[in-house]
Design an enzyme around this catalytic site. Structure first.
Site, short mmCIF file in Angstrom:
data_model
loop_
_atom_site.label_atom_id
_atom_site.label_comp_id
_atom_site.label_asym_id
_atom_site.label_seq_id
_atom_site.Cartn_x
_atom_site.Cartn_y
_atom_site.Cartn_z
N HIS A 44 -19.88 -72.20 -48.55
CA HIS A 44 -21.22 -71.90 -48.46
C HIS A 44 -21.68 -71.40 -50.10
CE1 HIS A 44 -21.32 -67.40 -48.29
NE2 HIS A 44 -20.31 -67.56 -47.52
N ASP A 83 -16.93 -64.62 -52.07
CA ASP A 83 -17.68 -64.99 -50.89
C ASP A 83 -18.99 -65.91 -51.41
OD1 ASP A 83 -18.84 -65.10 -48.48
OD2 ASP A 83 -19.37 -63.00 -48.27
N GLU A 133 -25.55 -69.67 -45.40
CA GLU A 133 -24.72 -69.07 -44.36
C GLU A 133 -24.94 -67.27 -44.22
OE1 GLU A 133 -21.09 -67.03 -42.75
OE2 GLU A 133 -22.22 -66.78 -44.81
N GLU A 134 -25.15 -66.69 -45.26
CA GLU A 134 -25.18 -65.35 -45.27
C GLU A 134 -26.44 -64.77 -44.24
OE1 GLU A 134 -22.84 -63.73 -46.02
OE2 GLU A 134 -21.89 -64.34 -47.63
N ASP A 168 -13.98 -69.85 -46.39
CA ASP A 168 -15.09 -68.94 -46.44
C ASP A 168 -14.43 -67.39 -46.17
OD1 ASP A 168 -17.40 -67.36 -46.89
OD2 ASP A 168 -18.02 -68.03 -44.86
N HIS A 228 -19.39 -58.84 -50.23
CA HIS A 228 -20.83 -58.40 -50.11
C HIS A 228 -21.24 -56.99 -51.07
CE1 HIS A 228 -21.40 -60.21 -46.02
NE2 HIS A 228 -20.97 -60.93 -46.68
#
Ligand SMILES: [Zn+2]
Length: 467
Positions: A279, A291, A325-326, A353, A423
Site C-alpha cells: 500500500h 509500513d 489501506e491504513e 505489508d 505507525h
C-alpha cells in the site's frame, strides 16, 4: 474417470519443479542483491515524498511517482484506478500532561489516533480510570466512568513469537476503545501504544466511532509506552490525578485518489491474473518506510526482476500500489470490485505489508490442494533461508480478491522489530536494511515466477469459474 484424471494432473503438478527453476531463482536473488532498484526507490519515496496519509499532497505525489517509475520499466500497461478516499488531518502537534492532585505537572508524549475528533480548542482535562479490557469497562459501569478519561493499558503479550499475534491481541483497545468507553460516559480515551518496546514514541493507527453521531464522539489518543507506565504508576499513588490533552485533528470530505497499476500481459494465459502489491499510503508521523514503502518498492521490483531475469510470463502479472489501506481499505476494495465487474480471473495475489525485514516465508490463504502444491516448492527456497510456509492470512488489500480456487499470500518477514516502528515517528528509511529489503523482493519474485510457471492446483479449479 474424470476424477482420476484430475487427481493425476494434480499429483503431477504437486511433485514437479525443475533444475531450471533452481537456476531462475538463483538469477532472481542475485539480480536483486547486486543490481536491485528497491532500496533506491524507497529512498526517494521516504526521503523526497515522506509520510503519505490518504488525501494528502504527499499521497498524490506518491501516486504520480509510482506511475512514472512503472512507466520507466517498459511494462505492457500502466494506469491509475480512481478511488475516493477519506481525508483526516492531524493539525498542530498534540500536547499532554499529567497533573497531580497537588497540581504538579509532567509532560507526556501522545498523538491523536487516526480518525479521532479534536479536543475542545482549550484542551480536555479530567480524572483517569485505568483499565485493561472492555469487560472491565462493563463492570465499572457509568458510576465509575462517567466524566473520566479511560486509559487502556493492556500491553502486547511478550511471549508470543509472532509480534503480529501480540498486536492482534491488543488492537481492539485502539480501534474500538473510544466507542466502547463513550457508552459509559467517558469524555476521552488514552491508549497504550501498540509496541513491545518501552520508549517515548506514541504510535498512531486507525480507530472507529461506528455510527455514533458527531456530537457524541470523544477524542482518542495514543500514549508512549514509557508514559503509559508512568501514568499507571502515578495513578497507584494518586488516583485523583488529572490528565490533560489537546489535539486539533479534523476529518474532511472524501477526496479523489488512485491505485497505481502496472501490467505485464501473459503470453499464454493473458486472462489469468496474478497480483503483487503493497500500500502506497502510510501514516503521517514517520515516512512510512516499513509500513508500507517497503512493500511498494518490493512489489515494483518483482516485475523488474522478472524482466531482467529474462522471464516472459505466461500469465498476466500486475503490480498494484494500493491507496488507503491504513484508514479505510478503499483501494483494496475498489480493485477487487473492478476485477469482479470485469470478470477478471485472479488466480494468485501476494501482498507485502509486514515490514522490510529479513524474509522468513509466506502465509497462504487457499485450499488444501493449492497449499500442498505450494509446499512442494519449499525446498527451492532452502538456499535463501526461507522456511516459513504456513496457512494463515494474506494481506488486507488483496484479501477482497479471495475465491474458492485462488491463492492469496502474504510475505512474512521477521517480525521482532516491526512494532518498534509501526505507525510511529521511527518508521523511517534509516530503519530499513538494504539487503533485507532486497531479499524480500527476490523471495516474492520467486513465488510469483513459480505460480506463473505451474498455475494453481487443477484440483482447486473444480469448483472455480472457468476462464
Ligand atoms: Zn501497512
Amino acid at each position: 474417470m474424470k476424477k482420476i484424471l484430475l487427481l493425476l494432473l494434480a499429483l503431477s503438478s504437486i511433485t514437479s519443479y525443475s533444475q531450471t527453476d533452481q537456476e531462475i531463482l538463483k538469477k532472481i536473488y542475485s539480480q536483486s542483491l547486486t543490481n536491485g532498484k528497491s532500496y533506491e526507490w524507497l529512498d526517494y519515496l521516504s526521503n523526497q515524498i515522506g509520510g503519505r496519509l490518504s488525501g494528502s499532497l504527499q499521497a498524490e505525489l506518491a501516486v504520480q511517482w509510482g506511475k512514472q517509475e512503472l512507466e520507466k520499466l517498459g511494462l505492457d500497461k500502466v494506469w491509475l484506478q480512481e478511488v475516493m478516499v477519506p481525508k483526516w488531518v492531524r493539525g498542530a502537534k498534540e500536547y499532554a500532561f499529567i497533573e497531580s492532585s497537588k497540581k504538579q505537572t509532567t509532560n507526556v508524549n501522545i498523538c491523536a489516533l487516526g480518525g479521532s475528533v479534536a479536543t475542545n480548542p482549550l484542551g480536555l482535562k479530567a480524572k483517569v480510570i485505568e483499565i485493561q479490557n472492555f469487560e472491565e469497562l462493563e463492570k465499572l459501569g457509568e458510576a465509575q466512568i462517567n466524566g473520566k478519561i479511560v486509559f487502556y493499558n493492556r500491553p502486547m503479550q511478550e511471549d508470543l513469537i509472532s509480534t503480529f499475534n501480540a498486536y492482534g491481541g491488543c488492537v481492539n483497545q485502539r480501534y474500538k476503545g473510544a466507542v466502547e468507553a463513550q457508552k459509559y460516559g467517558a469524555v476521552g480515551v488514552i491508549v497504550r501504544s501498540m509496541t513491545l518496546r518501552l520508549d517515548d514514541l506514541p504510535h498512531t493507527g486507525s480507530m472507529t466511532y461506528d455510527n455514533l453521531p458527531l456530537q457524541k464522539r470523544i477524542p482518542a489518543a495514543a500514549i508512549s509506552t514509557n508514559d503509559a507506565e508512568l501514568l499507571s504508576a502515578s495513578l497507584k499513588l494518586d488516583k485523583d490525578l488529572e490528565f490533560y490533552f489537546k489535539q486539533s485533528c479534523s476529518q474532511f470530505k472524501d477526496v479523489l485518489s488512485y491505485n497505481v497499476i502496472g501490467e505485464i500481459t501473459g503470453s499464454e494465459f493473458p486472462k489469468e491474473y496474478m497480483v503483487v502489491g503493497g500500500h502506497l499510503d502510510s501514516w503521517d508521523l514517520g515516512d512510512g518506510s516499513h509500513d508500507d514503502g517497503a512493500g511498494v518498492v518490493q512489489s515494483m521490483e518483482v516485475l523488474r526482476l522478472l524482466k531482467v531475469s529474462g522471464i516472459r510470463p505466461k500469465r498476466s502479472i500486475r503490480v498494484v500500489l494500493f491507496m488507503n489501506e491504513e484508514n479505510g481499505l478503499r483501494g483494496g476494495n475498489k480493485y477487487a470490485e473492478e476485477a469482479k465487474r470485469k470478470g477478471e480471473n485472479h488466480v494468485f495475489a501476494l501482498e507485502s505489508d509486514a515490514g522490510g525485514f529479513t524474509p522468513r516465508g509466506f502465509s497462504f490463504d487457499c485450499s488444501d490442494a493449492n497449499f500442498n502444491q505450494v509446499l512442494s516448492w519449499k525446498p527451492l527456497f532452502q538456499p535463501y533461508l526461507i522456511h516459513y510456509f504456513e496457512k494463515g492470512g494474506s494481506g488486507a488489500d488483496v484479501g477482497p480478491l479471495k475465491t474458492a480456487s485462488n491463492v492469496l499470500a502474504g510475505l512474512r518477514p521477521d517480525s521482532q522489530r516491526y512494532f518498534d516502528h509501526h505507525h510511529a515517528a521511527s518508521d523511517t528509511f534509516a530503519a530499513v536494511n538494504k539487503r533485507e529489503l532486497e531479499l524480500g523482493a527476490a523471495t516474492m519474485a520467486s513465488l510469483v515466477y513459480l505460480f506463473d510457471t505451474y498455475g494453481t492446483n487443477p484440483l482447486s479449479k473444480q469448483s472455480a469459474v472457468k476462464n
